[in-house]
Design a protein around this motif. Structure first.
Motif, PDB file in Angstrom:
ATOM      1  N   THR A 162     -90.413 -17.560  20.232  1.00 47.86           N
ATOM      2  CA  THR A 162     -88.816 -17.741  20.032  1.00 47.86           C
ATOM      3  C   THR A 162     -88.689 -15.873  19.192  1.00 47.86           C
ATOM      4  O   THR A 162     -88.011 -14.861  19.939  1.00 47.86           O
ATOM      5  CB  THR A 162     -88.140 -18.653  19.464  1.00 47.86           C
ATOM      6  OG1 THR A 162     -88.743 -19.792  20.130  1.00 47.86           O
ATOM      7  CG2 THR A 162     -86.180 -18.294  18.998  1.00 47.86           C
ATOM      8  N   GLN A 163     -88.866 -15.711  18.567  1.00 48.72           N
ATOM      9  CA  GLN A 163     -88.768 -14.317  17.771  1.00 48.72           C
ATOM     10  C   GLN A 163     -89.146 -12.874  18.202  1.00 48.72           C
ATOM     11  O   GLN A 163     -88.703 -11.422  18.865  1.00 48.72           O
ATOM     12  CB  GLN A 163     -89.986 -14.483  15.876  1.00 48.72           C
ATOM     13  CG  GLN A 163     -89.308 -15.153  14.851  1.00 48.72           C
ATOM     14  CD  GLN A 163     -89.838 -15.278  14.044  1.00 48.72           C
ATOM     15  OE1 GLN A 163     -91.117 -15.354  13.802  1.00 48.72           O
ATOM     16  NE2 GLN A 163     -89.212 -15.959  13.066  1.00 48.72           N
TER      17      GLN A 163
ATOM     18  N   GLY B  47     -85.291 -19.134  11.136  1.00 51.53           N
ATOM     19  CA  GLY B  47     -84.735 -20.450  11.350  1.00 51.53           C
ATOM     20  C   GLY B  47     -85.647 -21.838  11.581  1.00 51.53           C
ATOM     21  O   GLY B  47     -85.569 -22.739  10.445  1.00 51.53           O
ATOM     22  N   LEU B  48     -86.508 -21.444  12.231  1.00 48.48           N
ATOM     23  CA  LEU B  48     -87.591 -22.648  13.142  1.00 48.48           C
ATOM     24  C   LEU B  48     -88.965 -22.185  12.813  1.00 48.48           C
ATOM     25  O   LEU B  48     -89.758 -23.219  12.944  1.00 48.48           O
ATOM     26  CB  LEU B  48     -87.264 -22.895  14.743  1.00 48.48           C
ATOM     27  CG  LEU B  48     -85.606 -23.698  15.186  1.00 48.48           C
ATOM     28  CD1 LEU B  48     -85.107 -23.922  16.314  1.00 48.48           C
ATOM     29  CD2 LEU B  48     -85.204 -24.635  14.939  1.00 48.48           C
ATOM     30  N   ALA B  49     -89.002 -21.028  12.018  1.00 47.90           N
ATOM     31  CA  ALA B  49     -90.510 -20.855  12.095  1.00 47.90           C
ATOM     32  C   ALA B  49     -90.995 -20.716  13.068  1.00 47.90           C
ATOM     33  O   ALA B  49     -92.173 -21.180  13.578  1.00 47.90           O
ATOM     34  CB  ALA B  49     -90.922 -21.094  10.952  1.00 47.90           C
ATOM     35  N   SER B  50     -90.465 -20.244  14.966  1.00 44.42           N
ATOM     36  CA  SER B  50     -91.004 -19.529  15.730  1.00 44.42           C
ATOM     37  C   SER B  50     -91.399 -18.963  16.571  1.00 44.42           C
ATOM     38  O   SER B  50     -90.499 -17.717  16.940  1.00 44.42           O
ATOM     39  CB  SER B  50     -89.888 -20.515  16.969  1.00 44.42           C
ATOM     40  OG  SER B  50     -89.969 -20.871  18.462  1.00 44.42           O
TER      41      SER B  50
ATOM     42  N   LEU C 135     -83.146 -17.857  15.275  1.00 42.53           N
ATOM     43  CA  LEU C 135     -83.362 -19.134  15.104  1.00 42.53           C
ATOM     44  C   LEU C 135     -84.364 -19.264  15.042  1.00 42.53           C
ATOM     45  O   LEU C 135     -85.176 -19.850  14.491  1.00 42.53           O
ATOM     46  CB  LEU C 135     -82.817 -19.937  16.867  1.00 42.53           C
ATOM     47  CG  LEU C 135     -82.907 -20.723  17.206  1.00 42.53           C
ATOM     48  CD1 LEU C 135     -82.579 -22.023  15.901  1.00 42.53           C
ATOM     49  CD2 LEU C 135     -83.202 -21.393  18.289  1.00 42.53           C
ATOM     50  N   GLY C 136     -85.521 -18.109  16.057  1.00 42.73           N
ATOM     51  CA  GLY C 136     -86.453 -17.853  15.571  1.00 42.73           C
ATOM     52  C   GLY C 136     -86.903 -17.621  14.284  1.00 42.73           C
ATOM     53  O   GLY C 136     -88.241 -18.534  13.629  1.00 42.73           O
TER      54      GLY C 136
END
Length: 134
Positions: free
Chosen positions: A93-94, A87-90, A84-85
């Motif tokens: 989160t990563q 995918g969202l370029a976060s 998700l991190g």
């Protein structure tokens, strides 16, 4: 196998060693990625042991405790979070996912495996604590 470990299916011998080496590899890999990512080491230090708050599930009973502990110490949630991190370029989160996976690898390298409902000391990597001495 003792009476208390019947049915726990703990890994032994070379398989146990391999699983612990996989944990060490996961830990080293995630720490290396976190370093390459240039993540905050203060954040790393604060969050590294956060999954161990799942121990609190054992205050209810061993079955619930094992379920909560295993949810926090399996690869599923942090790998989903890492995906998700990306995918969202976060970056946050990563970073959380990398720290979480590093924690799981650290625990597995030390022999703290997923728990059975027989009690905290019964893991897929073998007995730990007082159960190991028995």
């Amino acid at each position: 196998m003792t009476e208390g470990t019947a049915g726990t299916g703990a890994a032994t011998g070379g398989v146990n060693i391999l699983l612990r080496l996989e944990g060490l590899t996961l830990f080293a890999g995630m720490v290396t990625l976190y370093w390459a990512w240039d993540g905050s080491w203060l954040v790393f230090a604060v969050l590294f042991f956060a999954p161990d708050l799942s121990f609190l599930g054992y205050l209810a009973d061993a079955k619930f405790g094992a379920m909560v502990y295993n949810a926090a110490h399996s690869y599923m949630a942090p790998v989903a979070l890492l995906t998700l991190g990306f995918g969202l370029a976060s970056p946050l989160t990563q970073s959380i996912a990398l720290i979480w996976l590093a924690h799981i690898g650290f625990d597995r390298a030390l022999g703290y495996g997923l728990k059975y409902s027989a009690g905290f000391g019964f893991t897929h990597l073998g007995a730990i604590g007082r159960q190991k001495a028995a």
